[in-house]
Enzyme design. Structure first.
Site, mmCIF file in Angstrom:
data_model
loop_
_atom_site.group_PDB
_atom_site.id
_atom_site.type_symbol
_atom_site.label_atom_id
_atom_site.label_comp_id
_atom_site.label_asym_id
_atom_site.label_seq_id
_atom_site.Cartn_x
_atom_site.Cartn_y
_atom_site.Cartn_z
ATOM 1 N N ASP A 7 -1.272 5.440 -5.174
ATOM 2 C CA ASP A 7 -2.913 5.388 -5.098
ATOM 3 C C ASP A 7 -3.168 6.826 -5.772
ATOM 4 O O ASP A 7 -3.931 7.009 -6.524
ATOM 5 C CB ASP A 7 -3.546 5.311 -3.755
ATOM 6 C CG ASP A 7 -3.466 3.858 -3.192
ATOM 7 O OD1 ASP A 7 -3.081 3.008 -4.236
ATOM 8 O OD2 ASP A 7 -3.969 3.645 -2.374
ATOM 9 N N HIS A 50 0.818 -1.197 0.176
ATOM 10 C CA HIS A 50 -0.092 -0.022 -0.017
ATOM 11 C C HIS A 50 0.799 1.208 0.113
ATOM 12 O O HIS A 50 1.641 1.397 0.720
ATOM 13 C CB HIS A 50 -0.967 -0.100 1.461
ATOM 14 C CG HIS A 50 -1.629 1.392 1.246
ATOM 15 N ND1 HIS A 50 -2.733 1.492 0.447
ATOM 16 C CD2 HIS A 50 -1.509 2.436 2.031
ATOM 17 C CE1 HIS A 50 -3.389 2.668 0.745
ATOM 18 N NE2 HIS A 50 -2.693 3.455 1.773
#
Length: 124
Positions: free
Chosen positions: A81, A76
């Site tokens: 993102d 992540h």
């Protein structure tokens, strides 16, 4: 707050992120919410769900439909993102870019292994 003031924020899962961000603002007794501070907030996930006619979709699945490379996603990363969301947002808005009808398989299927049948069940 000056950084986002009067900006147009594009967030992949805006409902989730806005709850988190507004809770943080509330925690420090900030008098406004993110939506009050920004000129506009767009949820890229809702835009994609509407465009594809689906109830649920992930950022990775959206990217794969548009051929956006997600190979650098090994863990992540908020920064990654954000980059992917920006690239996806522009493709979602561009009617000349045709997405795939469904999300392509990421992992190749492994062939089914043959199992041995005990001799008691074998027919002559």
């Amino acid at each position: 707050m000056e950084f986002i003031k009067d900006s147009h924020l594009v967030i992949f899962n805006a409902a989730f992120d806005l709850r988190f961000l507004n809770a943080e603002l509330n925690r420090v007794n900030y008098p406004s919410t993110v939506s009050d501070i920004c000129a506009e907030v767009t949820c890229a996930m809702e835009l994609a769900k509407s465009k594809f006619g689906v109830r649920k979709i992930s950022q990775d699945a959206d990217c794969l439909r548009y051929g956006i490379d997600i190979s650098s996603r090994t863990k992540h990363s908020a920064l990654l993102d954000a980059y992917l969301c920006a690239e996806l947002f522009f493709k979602l808005l561009d009617d000349l870019v045709e997405p795939l009808k469904s999300t392509p398989q990421q992992n190749k299927h492994t062939p089914t292994k043959a199992i041995s049948i005990p001799s008691a069940y074998k027919n002559k």
